[in-house]
Design a protein around this motif. Structure first.
Motif, PDB file in Angstrom:
ATOM      1  N   ARG A  76      23.321   0.022  -3.739  1.00 19.06           N
ATOM      2  CA  ARG A  76      23.276   1.339  -4.362  1.00 19.06           C
ATOM      3  C   ARG A  76      22.432   2.322  -3.545  1.00 19.06           C
ATOM      4  NH1 ARG A  76      25.048   1.980  -9.301  1.00 19.06           N
ATOM      5  NH2 ARG A  76      23.551   3.645  -9.709  1.00 19.06           N
ATOM      6  N   ILE A  77      21.503   1.808  -2.742  1.00 14.72           N
ATOM      7  CA  ILE A  77      20.682   2.693  -1.906  1.00 14.72           C
ATOM      8  C   ILE A  77      21.498   3.248  -0.747  1.00 14.72           C
ATOM      9  CG2 ILE A  77      18.694   2.760  -0.343  1.00 14.72           C
ATOM     10  CD1 ILE A  77      17.390   0.654  -2.191  1.00 14.72           C
ATOM     11  N   GLY A  78      22.330   2.393  -0.140  1.00 14.36           N
ATOM     12  CA  GLY A  78      23.157   2.846   0.975  1.00 14.36           C
ATOM     13  C   GLY A  78      22.479   2.632   2.321  1.00 14.36           C
ATOM     14  N   ARG A  79      23.012   3.282   3.352  1.00  7.85           N
ATOM     15  CA  ARG A  79      22.515   3.097   4.714  1.00  7.85           C
ATOM     16  C   ARG A  79      21.125   3.706   4.859  1.00  7.85           C
ATOM     17  NH1 ARG A  79      26.291   4.953   9.596  1.00  7.85           N
ATOM     18  NH2 ARG A  79      27.503   3.250   8.640  1.00  7.85           N
ATOM     19  N   PRO A  80      20.173   2.955   5.440  1.00  2.00           N
ATOM     20  CA  PRO A  80      18.818   3.488   5.583  1.00  2.00           C
ATOM     21  C   PRO A  80      18.724   4.574   6.645  1.00  2.00           C
ATOM     22  CG  PRO A  80      18.989   1.366   6.682  1.00  2.00           C
ATOM     23  CD  PRO A  80      20.297   1.583   5.956  1.00  2.00           C
ATOM     24  N   LYS A  81      17.808   5.495   6.424  1.00  2.00           N
ATOM     25  CA  LYS A  81      17.509   6.530   7.414  1.00  2.00           C
ATOM     26  C   LYS A  81      16.239   6.116   8.138  1.00  2.00           C
ATOM     27  CE  LYS A  81      16.813  11.519   7.913  1.00  2.00           C
ATOM     28  NZ  LYS A  81      16.667  12.807   7.196  1.00  2.00           N
ATOM     29  N   LEU A  82      16.348   5.789   9.427  1.00  2.00           N
ATOM     30  CA  LEU A  82      15.265   5.143  10.157  1.00  2.00           C
ATOM     31  C   LEU A  82      14.303   6.173  10.751  1.00  2.00           C
ATOM     32  CD1 LEU A  82      17.295   2.302  11.892  1.00  2.00           C
ATOM     33  CD2 LEU A  82      16.155   2.310   9.668  1.00  2.00           C
ATOM     34  N   THR A  83      13.489   6.750   9.903  1.00  2.00           N
ATOM     35  CA  THR A  83      12.457   7.692  10.331  1.00  2.00           C
ATOM     36  C   THR A  83      11.176   6.922  10.660  1.00  2.00           C
ATOM     37  OG1 THR A  83      11.650   8.007   8.089  1.00  2.00           O
ATOM     38  CG2 THR A  83      13.443   9.434   8.819  1.00  2.00           C
ATOM     39  N   PRO A  84      10.206   7.556  11.352  1.00  2.00           N
ATOM     40  CA  PRO A  84       8.928   6.877  11.604  1.00  2.00           C
ATOM     41  C   PRO A  84       8.235   6.402  10.326  1.00  2.00           C
ATOM     42  CG  PRO A  84       9.120   8.814  13.007  1.00  2.00           C
ATOM     43  CD  PRO A  84      10.297   8.845  12.081  1.00  2.00           C
ATOM     44  N   ALA A  85       8.306   7.176   9.257  1.00  2.00           N
ATOM     45  CA  ALA A  85       7.682   6.759   7.996  1.00  2.00           C
ATOM     46  C   ALA A  85       8.334   5.504   7.447  1.00  2.00           C
ATOM     47  CB  ALA A  85       7.766   7.894   6.974  1.00  2.00           C
ATOM     48  N   VAL A  86       9.657   5.401   7.562  1.00  3.57           N
ATOM     49  CA  VAL A  86      10.375   4.221   7.078  1.00  3.57           C
ATOM     50  C   VAL A  86       9.963   2.987   7.881  1.00  3.57           C
ATOM     51  CG1 VAL A  86      12.662   3.170   6.862  1.00  3.57           C
ATOM     52  CG2 VAL A  86      12.324   5.551   6.202  1.00  3.57           C
ATOM     53  N   TRP A  87       9.899   3.131   9.202  1.00  4.12           N
ATOM     54  CA  TRP A  87       9.461   2.012  10.048  1.00  4.12           C
ATOM     55  C   TRP A  87       8.020   1.622   9.715  1.00  4.12           C
ATOM     56  CZ3 TRP A  87      12.133  -1.331  12.775  1.00  4.12           C
ATOM     57  CH2 TRP A  87      13.401  -0.987  13.243  1.00  4.12           C
ATOM     58  N   ALA A  88       7.158   2.603   9.516  1.00  4.92           N
ATOM     59  CA  ALA A  88       5.755   2.308   9.233  1.00  4.92           C
ATOM     60  C   ALA A  88       5.606   1.530   7.923  1.00  4.92           C
ATOM     61  CB  ALA A  88       4.949   3.605   9.180  1.00  4.92           C
ATOM     62  N   ILE A  89       6.297   1.973   6.872  1.00  5.93           N
ATOM     63  CA  ILE A  89       6.221   1.275   5.583  1.00  5.93           C
ATOM     64  C   ILE A  89       6.783  -0.141   5.705  1.00  5.93           C
ATOM     65  CG2 ILE A  89       7.107   1.262   3.220  1.00  5.93           C
ATOM     66  CD1 ILE A  89       7.024   4.316   3.291  1.00  5.93           C
ATOM     67  N   SER A  90       7.938  -0.281   6.353  1.00  6.04           N
ATOM     68  CA  SER A  90       8.601  -1.579   6.453  1.00  6.04           C
ATOM     69  C   SER A  90       7.772  -2.574   7.251  1.00  6.04           C
ATOM     70  CB  SER A  90       9.982  -1.403   7.087  1.00  6.04           C
ATOM     71  OG  SER A  90      10.784  -0.517   6.339  1.00  6.04           O
ATOM     72  N   LEU A  91       7.266  -2.155   8.407  1.00  3.22           N
ATOM     73  CA  LEU A  91       6.489  -3.069   9.251  1.00  3.22           C
ATOM     74  C   LEU A  91       5.144  -3.414   8.600  1.00  3.22           C
ATOM     75  CD1 LEU A  91       7.232  -1.575  12.787  1.00  3.22           C
ATOM     76  CD2 LEU A  91       8.082  -3.723  11.825  1.00  3.22           C
ATOM     77  N   THR A  92       4.537  -2.455   7.906  1.00  3.20           N
ATOM     78  CA  THR A  92       3.300  -2.763   7.186  1.00  3.20           C
ATOM     79  C   THR A  92       3.564  -3.807   6.115  1.00  3.20           C
ATOM     80  OG1 THR A  92       2.454  -0.525   7.574  1.00  3.20           O
ATOM     81  CG2 THR A  92       1.434  -1.803   5.803  1.00  3.20           C
ATOM     82  N   SER A  93       4.692  -3.676   5.418  1.00  2.00           N
ATOM     83  CA  SER A  93       5.018  -4.570   4.314  1.00  2.00           C
ATOM     84  C   SER A  93       5.283  -5.999   4.778  1.00  2.00           C
ATOM     85  CB  SER A  93       6.231  -4.027   3.547  1.00  2.00           C
ATOM     86  OG  SER A  93       6.643  -4.932   2.560  1.00  2.00           O
ATOM     87  N   VAL A  94       6.098  -6.176   5.799  1.00  2.00           N
ATOM     88  CA  VAL A  94       6.561  -7.525   6.149  1.00  2.00           C
ATOM     89  C   VAL A  94       5.849  -8.131   7.352  1.00  2.00           C
ATOM     90  CG1 VAL A  94       8.835  -7.093   5.158  1.00  2.00           C
ATOM     91  CG2 VAL A  94       8.459  -6.671   7.595  1.00  2.00           C
ATOM     92  N   VAL A  95       5.015  -7.354   8.054  1.00  2.00           N
ATOM     93  CA  VAL A  95       4.321  -7.896   9.232  1.00  2.00           C
ATOM     94  C   VAL A  95       2.808  -7.725   9.109  1.00  2.00           C
ATOM     95  CG1 VAL A  95       4.020  -7.742  11.730  1.00  2.00           C
ATOM     96  CG2 VAL A  95       6.297  -7.461  10.738  1.00  2.00           C
ATOM     97  N   VAL A  96       2.333  -6.478   9.016  1.00  4.33           N
ATOM     98  CA  VAL A  96       0.894  -6.215   9.073  1.00  4.33           C
ATOM     99  C   VAL A  96       0.170  -6.810   7.872  1.00  4.33           C
ATOM    100  CG1 VAL A  96      -0.870  -4.418   9.158  1.00  4.33           C
ATOM    101  CG2 VAL A  96       1.271  -4.123  10.419  1.00  4.33           C
ATOM    102  N   LEU A  97       0.645  -6.545   6.660  1.00  2.00           N
ATOM    103  CA  LEU A  97      -0.044  -7.007   5.451  1.00  2.00           C
ATOM    104  C   LEU A  97      -0.124  -8.529   5.372  1.00  2.00           C
ATOM    105  CD1 LEU A  97      -1.441  -6.308   2.795  1.00  2.00           C
ATOM    106  CD2 LEU A  97       0.816  -6.209   1.712  1.00  2.00           C
ATOM    107  N   PRO A  98       0.988  -9.268   5.554  1.00  2.32           N
ATOM    108  CA  PRO A  98       0.857 -10.731   5.475  1.00  2.32           C
ATOM    109  C   PRO A  98      -0.044 -11.327   6.547  1.00  2.32           C
ATOM    110  CG  PRO A  98       3.083 -10.083   6.121  1.00  2.32           C
ATOM    111  CD  PRO A  98       2.396  -8.849   5.665  1.00  2.32           C
ATOM    112  N   LEU A  99      -0.003 -10.790   7.771  1.00  3.02           N
ATOM    113  CA  LEU A  99      -0.884 -11.301   8.817  1.00  3.02           C
ATOM    114  C   LEU A  99      -2.345 -11.001   8.502  1.00  3.02           C
ATOM    115  CD1 LEU A  99       1.116 -10.452  12.081  1.00  3.02           C
ATOM    116  CD2 LEU A  99       0.872 -12.677  10.934  1.00  3.02           C
ATOM    117  N   LEU A 100      -2.620  -9.811   7.947  1.00  4.67           N
ATOM    118  CA  LEU A 100      -3.979  -9.464   7.562  1.00  4.67           C
ATOM    119  C   LEU A 100      -4.493 -10.391   6.468  1.00  4.67           C
ATOM    120  CD1 LEU A 100      -6.428  -7.541   7.643  1.00  4.67           C
ATOM    121  CD2 LEU A 100      -5.199  -6.081   6.011  1.00  4.67           C
TER     122      LEU A 100
END
Length: 353
Positions: free
Chosen positions: A261-285
């Motif tokens: 229902r969301i559809g195709r993502p729009k890959l802006t810097p903010a989207v990359w920042a949120i996604s990478l923080t969620s699945v990479v930075v936070l778990p490693l921290l």
């Protein structure tokens, strides 16, 4: 654990999500159908699974989970506070946008994907405890705080204007008498009381609503029954087991339908920042901090809880309180983080062992 064993756990989860995505794209589930899947998961199946698993857990095992509680509080609440401050003060985001983006960074889909993946890794009973702890922290503390922040004005001057309007609204009826006496002397105390009680009542109302949700009180009930030594009746065991069996499939189908229902993502810097923080930075921290202050097992469980993709809940908050751009950004982050997690989750599982 070898990568073959890891993918045996992870791949079926993403295949069921893909099935949900396909049904969503073909409109087999409309908005009402997607909501029904979510309600089945959050109101019935998952609370039953958590209640059953925690009730069956011995008391001494639950006491040993206190370091895990601290790690999850750090990852979900502490990191949220830091990100909120950075976005608000350093990045100069509005309070509303900072609150939404910080929430998207730290609130994972532990409730929808955790049962399947963590259950496959650690066993259903052991996986239930971190999922339940995360649920209580998020639903009783984090989300109510975010809702309060979303209801606050971005500038102090706006708050003063609101207080002035509230005071004037109370003063207007002062021309009317009650009981034969004027109300002019009572207007100032009433205005102050209204201004001070509104945030407090909002907080209490939000927390009270969260505590009424089965996803919150189910694990708490299981904890009380386990600690008090109440045995699990055979009939209750069989009934809860049947109901809990629907949690994994319904949750994963909902993830797929919601992504469709969301559809195709729009890959802006903010989207990359949120996604990478969620699945990479936070778990490693969280994993690094956990190895320092707790056991490797607690660090692994806490890291995996926060390693799941961005939850749809921040998207729901953005749809109600944010702008169209906020909805687009967080919705895109939900999709991108899900795609990234197909790679990051196996790698993290291999790292934590």
């Amino acid at each position: 654990m070898s990568f073959a064993e890891i993918f045996t756990v992870v791949v079926p989860v993403f295949l069921v999500i893909a099935v949900g995505y396909g049904t969503g794209r073909r409109a087999l589930f409309d908005a009402g159908g997607a909501q029904a899947l979510r309600e089945l998961t959050m109101q019935l199946a998952l609370p039953a699974a958590l209640l059953l698993s925690i009730w069956q857990t011995p008391r001494h095992v639950l006491v040993d989970q206190l370091p895990l509680v601290g790690l999850l509080a750090f990852g979900l609440l502490g990191v949220y506070a830091v990100l909120l401050g950075v976005l608000r003060l350093a990045a100069r985001r509005s309070l509303r946008r900072a609150a939404l983006f910080a929430l998207a960074c730290v609130q994972p889909q532990y409730a929808f994907m955790g049962t399947s993946i963590l259950g496959g890794l650690f066993g259903t009973a052991e996986a239930a405890v971190p999922i339940a702890v995360a649920g209580i922290l998020v639903n009783v503390v984090l989300d109510p705080v975010v809702l309060i922040l979303l209801g606050m004005p971005d500038h102090p001057r706006s708050r003063a204007a609101v207080a002035t309007e509230a005071a004037s609204a109370v003063r207007r009826p002062a021309l009317v008498t009650a009981g034969g006496g004027p109300l002019a002397q009572a207007t100032a105390p009433l205005a102050a009381e209204a201004a001070s009680s509104e945030p407090r009542s909002s907080i209490l109302r939000t927390v009270g609503h969260a505590l009424r949700e089965p996803f919150c009180w189910g694990p708490v009930l299981g904890l009380v029954l386990s600690v008090s030594g109440v045995g699990l009746p055979e009939v209750a065991d069989a009934s809860l087991t049947l109901l809990a069996g629907a949690s994994s499939a319904a949750a994963l189908l909902y993830v797929g339908v919601s992504v469709a229902r969301i559809g195709r993502p729009k890959l802006t810097p903010a989207v990359w920042a949120i996604s990478l923080t969620s699945v990479v930075v936070l778990p490693l921290l969280v994993y690094g901090v956990g190895l320092t202050v707790a056991s490797a097992a607690d660090a692994a469980q806490a890291a995996l809880i926060v390693a799941f993709p961005v939850s749809p809940v921040p998207l729901m908050f953005a749809a109600r309180h944010g702008s169209t751009e906020d909805v687009r950004t967080i919705g895109s982050a939900v999709v991108l983080s899900l795609l990234l997690s197909f790679v990051t989750l196996p790698l993290l599982i291999g790292l934590v062992g």
